[in-house]
Scaffold this active site. Structure first.
Site, PDB file in Angstrom:
ATOM      1  N   GLU A  25      14.934 -15.367  -0.430  1.00 39.10           N
ATOM      2  CA  GLU A  25      15.330 -16.467   0.448  1.00 39.10           C
ATOM      3  C   GLU A  25      14.309 -17.601   0.429  1.00 39.10           C
ATOM      4  OE1 GLU A  25      15.847 -14.850   4.328  1.00 39.10           O
ATOM      5  OE2 GLU A  25      17.236 -13.290   3.667  1.00 39.10           O
TER       6      GLU A  25
ATOM      7  N   ASP B  40       0.829  -1.193   0.000  1.00 41.58           N
ATOM      8  CA  ASP B  40       0.000   0.000   0.000  1.00 41.58           C
ATOM      9  C   ASP B  40       0.872   1.255   0.000  1.00 41.58           C
ATOM     10  OD1 ASP B  40      -2.738   1.130   0.359  1.00 41.58           O
ATOM     11  OD2 ASP B  40      -1.899   1.868   2.240  1.00 41.58           O
TER      12      ASP B  40
END
Length: 588
Positions: free
Chosen positions: A302, A235
Site C-alpha cells: 500500500e 526477528d
C-alpha cells in the site's frame, strides 16, 4: 591439500563456464541489490555520555556510512524495553526507549539518512514481547481462560497437580521453555498455568492464531511505515507459529541463533548447501507463518518506495528458506547457510550455487551475510584452528583465534561476498576488520544465554562491544565521557575508524572501494558463471559477474594472475600472484 595451477591462464581464456545465476538489466527494486549496514544502536555511538549508544549517536555518524557507500541501514531494536535481552524484549512497539532517545530523535535520524540517500530498515520482534508489555501484565492479572491470556501461549501443566511443564521444549537460551505463574485464587484444578518462552523467561511467546495479535502487528507496521521507514527486519521469522497441540520433541534445541550443538557437521556442505544451521522442531518453520507474511506483504504494498521485509529465519535446506521470499511474501531472507559455511572453497561453491538455484526458482535475490549481533565476528571465527567452527562466543580460557590470520581471511571472505550478485549485509565494525572481544570477564556479561546456561556458553556479548572511532580518545571515541557499557579490548585501538578512513590498504578503504566498484559495474544485479580456467583448482573460487572477475584463493599456494588484467580491488597485497587467503576483483 592439492595446490592450485602453477601457471596463469591467458586473459583471453577467462571465458564463462557453467552459468549459476542469470543477471537482469530490467527495472528492479532497490533491495534486490542493496548493501545494508547493520547498526546495533547501543554499541554504535553514544551522544550523551552514559556509555550506551543511542539514536543521536547514529545520526552523528551517518556521514561515515555515506562515505562507506552503503545503500541502507538496519537498526536493531530501540523500542521501550526493560533490556533483559538488549531490546529484543519489547514493552512498547510504538515508542523509543529513553535509553536511546525519543521519537523526535528517530524522526531526525530518518530524515538525515534519507537526505544522504540511505534507506532505513527497523527491527520488528513479533514472536514474543517483554513480560512488561501491557498485554502480558493484563494476562498475569487475569484468570485462566481469559481473553487477555489468549494472546499468549498459556497452558495447564502436566501431572496430577499440573506441576510438570506442558511439554518438553527447551529454551534456545538454555533451560526449560516454560515458566509457571504464581498461584491465584481462581486457578483451575491443575493449579497455576505455565507460559511458553522460546527465549528468556522475560520474553513470553505470542499466540499467532489470535486475530488480535495479527491486527496489532499490522498496526505496528503501519505506524513505522507512516513515519517513512523503508522496511523491517523480522526477528525469529520462522518461529511465530507452533505445531498444533504443541507436541513433545526429542530433538535438541541447544542452538543459539545458528550455533549448532546437536552433532558435528561435515565441513563439506551437501549438495543442497545445508550446514546444519537450521532450527528444527515443532516450534519452527511451520507452514502457517507464510499466511502472516502474505498479509504483511499486502500492507507494505500500500506504500510507495518498494518497502521490504527481511526474514531472520534459521531454516534449511535453502529450498525451504526460499519459501519465505516467494513473490507475495517477504523480499529478503538472510542466507545463514552461507554464513555458517567453513573456509573451504568446495563447500562455498556448493552453497553459492544452491542458494541461487533455490532463490531463482521463486524470483528472489539471495541475501548474503557473514556477521551480525548473534554470532562470533567472522574476523575471529575464520582465525580459529578450525575455521568452520561456530562457537557461541569465546571465553579467555578457550583456544584463541589467530588475529592476523582471521583478519586476512575476513577481508578475503568479505570481498568474495560483496562480489556476489544479490543483496549483502555488513555488520557494524566489520568494515574496520573488528575482531570478537574474547576476554570479557563474567561479571560484565549481559547476554541471557550466558546466565541461562549457568556460564557454560559465553554468549553474544563479544560481538556487541562498542565501536572504536578514535584511537587516542577515551573509550576510543565511542562517546564524550569514555564510558562504554561493555569494556573494549586494548587491541581495538589499531582498528579505530580514524586510523582507517582515507588510509590506503585499510579494511575500511577496501570495503569502500568494493562498494563503489560493485555499484559502478552493476554487480548487484549481475550474473554469475564459474570460470573454466580454474575448474581444476580445488582451492580457488573464480567467477565472472557482469564485467568483473572475482577470484578467491583459499589454498596454500599462490595463484598466478593472467598478464594484462586490470586490478580493481584486492583484499591483500597482489603482485602478479594472488597469495593464500586473498580475494581479487579484476577486469580481463
Amino acid at each position: 591439500m592439492t595446490s592450485t595451477q602453477p601457471t596463469a591462464p591467458a586473459a583471453e581464456t577467462l571465458t564463462a563456464g557453467a552459468v549459476v545465476h542469470v543477471g537482469s538489466d530490467t527495472a528492479r527494486e532497490w533491495w534486490r541489490e542493496a548493501v545494508i549496514y547493520q547498526v546495533y544502536p547501543r554499541s554504535f555511538a553514544d551522544s550523551d555520555g552514559d556509555g550506551i549508544g543511542d539514536i543521536p549517536g547514529v545520526t552523528a555518524h551517518l556521514d561515515h556510512l555515506a562515505t562507506l557507500g552503503v545503500d541502507a541501514v538496519w537498526l536493531s531494536p530501540f523500542y521501550r524495553s526493560p533490556q533483559k535481552d538488549a531490546g529484543y524484549d519489547v514493552a512498547d512497539y510504538r515508542d523509543v526507549d529513553p535509553l536511546f532517545g525519543t521519537l523526535e530523535d528517530f524522526d531526525e535520524m530518518l530524515a538525515q539518512a534519507h537526505a544522504r540517500g540511505i534507506r532505513v530498515i527497523v527491527d520488528l520482534v513479533p514472536n514474543h514481547t517483554s513480560d512488561q508489555h501491557a498485554w502480558f501484565q493484563a494476562a498475569l492479572a487475569s484468570a485462566p481462560g481469559s481473553p487477555e491470556r489468549a494472546r499468549y501461549v498459556f497452558r495447564d501443566g502436566r501431572g496430577p497437580a499440573g506441576e510438570e511443564p506442558p511439554n518438553n521444549w527447551q529454551s534456545i537460551f538454555g533451560g526449560p521453555a516454560w515458566t509457571r505463574l504464581e498461584p491465584r485464587e481462581d486457578d483451575g484444578p491443575l493449579g497455576p498455568q505455565w507460559y511458553l518462552h522460546l527465549f528468556d523467561s522475560s520474553q513470553p511467546d505470542l499466540d499467532w492464531t489470535h486475530p488480535e495479535v495479527r491486527a496489532e502487528f499490522e498496526d505496528v507496521l503501519r505506524f513505522w511505515l507512516d513515519k517513512g521507514v523503508d522496511g523491517f527486519r523480522v526477528d525469529v521469522a520462522h518461529g511465530l507459529v507452533k505445531a498444533d497441540g504443541l507436541p513433545d520433541w526429542d530433538g535438541s534445541v541447544a542452538m543459539v541463533e545458528g550455533t549448532v550443538e546437536e552433532e558435528a557437521v561435515d565441513p563439506g556442505a551437501p549438495e543442497d548447501g545445508s550446514t546444519g544451521a537450521g532450527n528444527h522442531g515443532p516450534m519452527f518453520d511451520q507452514d502457517g507463518v507464510h499466511e502472516i507474511y502474505r498479509e504483511w506483504h499486502r500492507v507494505l504494498a500500500e506504500y510507495d518506495g518498494d518497502r521490504c521485509l527481511v526474514a531472520e529465519a534459521w531454516v534449511e535446506p535453502l529450498s525451504r528458506l526460499a519459501r519465505y521470499v516467494r513473490p507475495d511474501e517477504m523480499h529478503q531472507a538472510f542466507n545463514f547457510s552461507f554464513l555458517t559455511t567453513g573456509w573451504d572453497a568446495s563447500a562455498l561453491r556448493t552453497v553459492i550455487a544452491a542458494s541461487y538455484r533455490a532463490n531463482d526458482e521463486v524470483g528472489a535475490p539471495t541475501t548474503w551475510v557473514l556477521s551480525n549481533h548473534d554470532v562470533v565476528r567472522h574476523a575471529s571465527r575464520l582465525g580459529l584452528a578450525d575455521p568452520g567452527a561456530r562457537p557461541n562466543g569465546i571465553f579467555a580460557t578457550d583456544p584463541q583465534p589467530d588475529e592476523e590470520l582471521g583478519l586476512r581471511r575476513a577481508r578475503a571472505a568479505s570481498l568474495l561476498m560483496l562480489g556476489l550478485p544479490g543483496s549483502a549485509y555488513v555488520y557494524q565494525g566489520e568494515e574496520l576488520g573488528l575482531p570478537e572481544h574474547t576476554s570479557l570477564p563474567a561479571e560484565v556479561r549481559q547476554d541471557p544465554a550466558f546466565f541461562r546456561t549457568q556460564g557454560a556458553e559465553a554468549g553474544r556479548d563479544g560481538c556487541r562491544v562498542p565501536l572504536p572511532w578514535s584511537a587516542d580518545a577515551p573509550g576510543f571515541g565511542f562517546g564524550p565521557t569514555g564510558r562504554t557499557w561493555l569494556p573494549q579490548p586494548e587491541s581495538f585501538a589499531r582498528y579505530a575508524a580514524d586510523l582507517q578512513v582515507g588510509v590506503e590498504g585499510s579494511t575500511f578503504e577496501m570495503y569502500r572501494a568494493a562498494l563503489a566498484t560493485r555499484r559502478a559495474e552493476g554487480m548487484g544485479h549481475g550474473g554469475l558463471a564459474w570460470l573454466d580456467a580454474y575448474a581444476d583448482s580445488p582451492d580457488v573460487i573464480a567467477f565472472r559477474n557482469a564485467g568483473v572477475v572475482v577470484l578467491a584463493n583459499l589454498g596454500p599456494e599462490p595463484v598466478v594472475l593472467p598478464e594484462g588484467v586490470e586490478l580493481l580491488v584486492a583484499s591483500g597485497p597482489v603482485d602478479g600472484v594472488v597469495p593464500t587467503d586473498t580475494t581479487v576483483w579484476f577486469r580481463a
